[in-house]
Design a protein around this motif. Structure first.
Motif, PDB file in Angstrom:
ATOM      1  N   GLU A 133       0.986   0.911   8.082  1.00  0.00           N
ATOM      2  CA  GLU A 133      -0.786   1.704   8.297  1.00  0.00           C
ATOM      3  C   GLU A 133      -0.553   1.734   6.695  1.00  0.00           C
ATOM      4  O   GLU A 133      -0.627   1.222   5.696  1.00  0.00           O
ATOM      5  CB  GLU A 133       0.036   2.931   8.537  1.00  0.00           C
ATOM      6  N   PRO A 134      -2.151   1.708   6.881  1.00  0.00           N
ATOM      7  CA  PRO A 134      -3.704   1.791   5.618  1.00  0.00           C
ATOM      8  C   PRO A 134      -2.686   2.191   4.366  1.00  0.00           C
ATOM      9  O   PRO A 134      -2.043   3.472   4.474  1.00  0.00           O
ATOM     10  CB  PRO A 134      -4.147   2.146   6.105  1.00  0.00           C
ATOM     11  N   PHE A 135      -2.624   1.687   3.119  1.00  0.00           N
ATOM     12  CA  PHE A 135      -1.987   2.809   2.392  1.00  0.00           C
ATOM     13  C   PHE A 135      -3.445   3.221   0.835  1.00  0.00           C
ATOM     14  O   PHE A 135      -4.331   2.109   1.106  1.00  0.00           O
ATOM     15  CB  PHE A 135      -0.696   1.949   1.230  1.00  0.00           C
ATOM     16  N   ALA A 136      -3.243   3.866   0.332  1.00  0.00           N
ATOM     17  CA  ALA A 136      -3.959   4.058  -1.441  1.00  0.00           C
ATOM     18  C   ALA A 136      -5.156   4.237  -0.667  1.00  0.00           C
ATOM     19  O   ALA A 136      -4.996   4.777   0.207  1.00  0.00           O
ATOM     20  CB  ALA A 136      -3.619   2.463  -2.080  1.00  0.00           C
ATOM     21  N   ASP A 137      -6.565   3.646  -1.186  1.00  0.00           N
ATOM     22  CA  ASP A 137      -7.506   4.097  -1.237  1.00  0.00           C
ATOM     23  C   ASP A 137      -8.034   3.369   0.791  1.00  0.00           C
ATOM     24  O   ASP A 137      -9.219   3.201   1.170  1.00  0.00           O
ATOM     25  CB  ASP A 137      -8.372   3.336  -1.539  1.00  0.00           C
ATOM     26  N   TYR A 138      -7.329   2.231   1.060  1.00  0.00           N
ATOM     27  CA  TYR A 138      -8.056   1.577   1.984  1.00  0.00           C
ATOM     28  C   TYR A 138      -8.061   2.292   3.549  1.00  0.00           C
ATOM     29  O   TYR A 138      -7.266   3.686   3.413  1.00  0.00           O
ATOM     30  CB  TYR A 138      -6.686   0.374   2.694  1.00  0.00           C
ATOM     31  N   ARG A 139      -8.604   2.158   4.453  1.00  0.00           N
ATOM     32  CA  ARG A 139      -8.815   2.987   6.108  1.00  0.00           C
ATOM     33  C   ARG A 139      -8.672   1.708   6.724  1.00  0.00           C
ATOM     34  O   ARG A 139      -7.506   0.515   6.450  1.00  0.00           O
ATOM     35  CB  ARG A 139     -10.270   3.152   5.949  1.00  0.00           C
TER      36      ARG A 139
END
Length: 151
Positions: A133-139
């Motif tokens: 899945e997206p991590f950190a600030d990614y969408r």
């Protein structure tokens, strides 16, 4: 070939990275472009490596610390004339080893979902990265693929 930590002060690496950003802009919509510019790559949480053959930069890659145990792989690039010659594999192996030595327990990345990025996704898969899945600030983004590897 030699892999070294690069302070990003040289004109050749600046040109090399500019070509990378320009290529990503030509392939990926601006809202889905996540390549870091020189100022972002010079931040203290980023370690950047160049791979040089003689006096010529032939590849680069970086890791960005996200937290004490998690880093993000950034700016992986091989010069177009040297693709599929083992440079990316050698550099990625080096970066994974260095990330472990720095104490990271997870390394994640974002790469493109388009056909152009298929060789990169295959390389990462060969090194044990799996989709996530997206991590950190990614969408979520239809133009992005997210991958991670436990170290």
């Amino acid at each position: 070939m030699k892999i070294t930590v690069d302070d990003l002060s040289g004109s050749e690496i600046a040109r090399f990275l500019n070509e990378h950003v320009q290529q990503m802009r030509s392939i990926t919509p601006v809202e889905s472009k996540h390549a870091l510019d020189l100022d972002e790559l010079r931040k203290p949480e980023v370690t950047f490596w160049s791979i040089v053959d003689g006096d010529t930069v032939v590849g680069c890659g970086a890791i960005k610390r996200l937290d004490a145990g998690h880093a993000e792989l950034k700016s992986m690039r091989t010069t177009p004339t040297r693709k599929r010659s083992g440079i990316a594999s050698r550099l990625l192996e080096h970066i994974v080893t260095e990330a472990r030595a720095m104490g990271f327990t997870r390394l994640s990345l974002e790469t493109g979902a388009a056909e152009f990025f298929l060789p990169a996704r295959r390389l990462y898969g060969k090194f044990g990265f799996i989709q996530c899945e997206p991590f950190a600030d990614y969408r979520p983004d239809p133009n992005s693929t997210f991958m991670t590897k436990a170290l």
